[in-house]
Design a protein around this motif. Structure first.
Motif, short mmCIF file in Angstrom:
data_model
loop_
_atom_site.label_atom_id
_atom_site.label_comp_id
_atom_site.label_asym_id
_atom_site.label_seq_id
_atom_site.Cartn_x
_atom_site.Cartn_y
_atom_site.Cartn_z
N SER A 1 0.81 -1.22 0.00
CA SER A 1 0.00 0.00 0.00
C SER A 1 0.84 1.26 0.00
O SER A 1 0.42 2.30 -0.53
CB SER A 1 -0.94 -0.01 1.21
OG SER A 1 -1.88 -1.06 1.11
N THR B 1 -2.58 -3.41 -1.51
CA THR B 1 -3.66 -2.81 -2.29
C THR B 1 -3.82 -3.58 -3.60
O THR B 1 -2.84 -3.83 -4.31
CB THR B 1 -3.37 -1.33 -2.59
OG1 THR B 1 -3.28 -0.62 -1.35
CG2 THR B 1 -4.47 -0.72 -3.45
N VAL C 1 -8.19 -2.96 -0.16
CA VAL C 1 -7.00 -2.70 0.65
C VAL C 1 -7.10 -3.56 1.90
O VAL C 1 -8.07 -3.46 2.66
CB VAL C 1 -6.88 -1.22 1.02
CG1 VAL C 1 -5.65 -0.98 1.88
CG2 VAL C 1 -6.84 -0.35 -0.22
#
Length: 309
Positions: free
Chosen positions: A226, A261, A256
């Motif tokens: 992420s 992600t 997420v």
């Protein structure tokens, strides 16, 4: 997997109200404080009911009359009235076997659990349907967990769940999602999901914190850490390295979870992405673009001289 933090709550399906069916007065109460344990079938309170006492005397009188004066239908109606007023079958049979009417009758616990609320004290008048005490069963409990909004699409009823408690390190309890609440917390942007767990030995206490892991349903997807994702508000970018140069690539993201992600569009498997310093690279690239545009728009020396002339 989807991670969440939960809290132990009483299973509301195990809550029982102990009520009286006849108006009267509480003469004695076996439980005097919230939190006291009770067992199914034990006496909770003794209630004096003038109406029930009168009904017992009437039934007793009918039993002593001949069938011509008190036909079976009349006796049955009087017996049914005693049951509707809350007198137990055992007490009615004692009347039929020659016993005397009882001045008070017992109100018993319908289930085992703990007392969560006391609605009447000794000496208080009670009406039909009024709760004397409230009992909550603890043989099973709910764990209500907070799930991030971004991961809610990956959670479905029936998915397996692993639950751990700080009070019992090393213990893992297995369960499943049995309900997803229909509302979202607007401040934390989390949704609540419910897991029902058995509670042998009553080790799980109301209010206890839990760490919840909702297991995935299988399959794979393309993800990046992420911290590699730059969200500017207008676009979402990941810096990649291609042919020895850093290139910003606009992407479309999905779920997420767990520090990763999901990438739906823009990258392919095997691409190298920048995790550290990507903001500096993106800023430098943007600044270089502005300088190039300024250089392209700047007039030449001849153009400047012509304008001055």
């Amino acid at each position: 997997t989807v991670q969440g933090v939960g809290r132990v709550q009483i299973d509301e399906r195990l809550i029982e109200e102990v009520q009286t069916f006849a108006p009267g007065f509480i003469e004695s109460l076996a439980v005097r404080a919230e939190g006291e344990p009770v067992q199914a079938g034990t006496r909770i309170a003794s209630v004096y009911s003038p109406e029930l006492l009168t009904a017992q005397h009437e039934y007793k009188s009918l039993l002593g009359m001949s069938r011509d004066v008190a036909p079976p239908s009349l006796r049955q109606a009087a017996r049914s009235r005693l049951r509707l007023l809350g007198l137990s079958n055992g007490a009615i049979q004692r009347l039929e076997n020659g016993g005397s009417p009882q001045r008070t009758y017992a109100v018993t616990a319908p289930a085992s659990g703990i007392v969560t609320e006391i609605g009447a004290r000794p000496g208080a008048r009670v009406e039909p349907g009024q709760s004397i005490v409230t009992i909550a069963g603890l043989s099973r409990v709910w764990v209500v967990a907070e799930i991030p909004e971004a991961a809610l699409g990956e959670v479905n009823v029936g998915q397996p769940v692993r639950v751990t408690f700080a009070a019992y390190p090393g213990e893992v309890r297995e369960g499943s999602v049995d309900y997803i609440y229909p509302s979202l917390n607007p401040e934390t942007r989390t949704a609540r999901v419910r897991i029902t767990l058995a509670n042998p030995g009553l080790r799980l206490k109301e209010g206890m914190f839990a760490n919840v892991t909702v297991q995935g349903t299988g399959g794979t997807t393309l993800t990046v850490p992420s911290e590699a994702v730059i969200a500017t508000g207008e676009r979402t970018v990941v810096i990649t390295r291609r042919n020895g140069a850093f290139v910003p690539v606009e992407v479309r993201t999905g779920t997420v979870a767990n520090g990763f992600t999901e990438i739906l569009e823009g990258l392919k498997s095997g691409d190298e992405v920048v995790l550290s310093g990507q903001f500096l690279i993106d800023s430098e690239a943007s600044l270089s673009g502005v300088v190039d545009r300024l250089d392209a728009a700047a007039p030449t020396a001849d153009e400047a001289a012509t304008r001055l002339a």
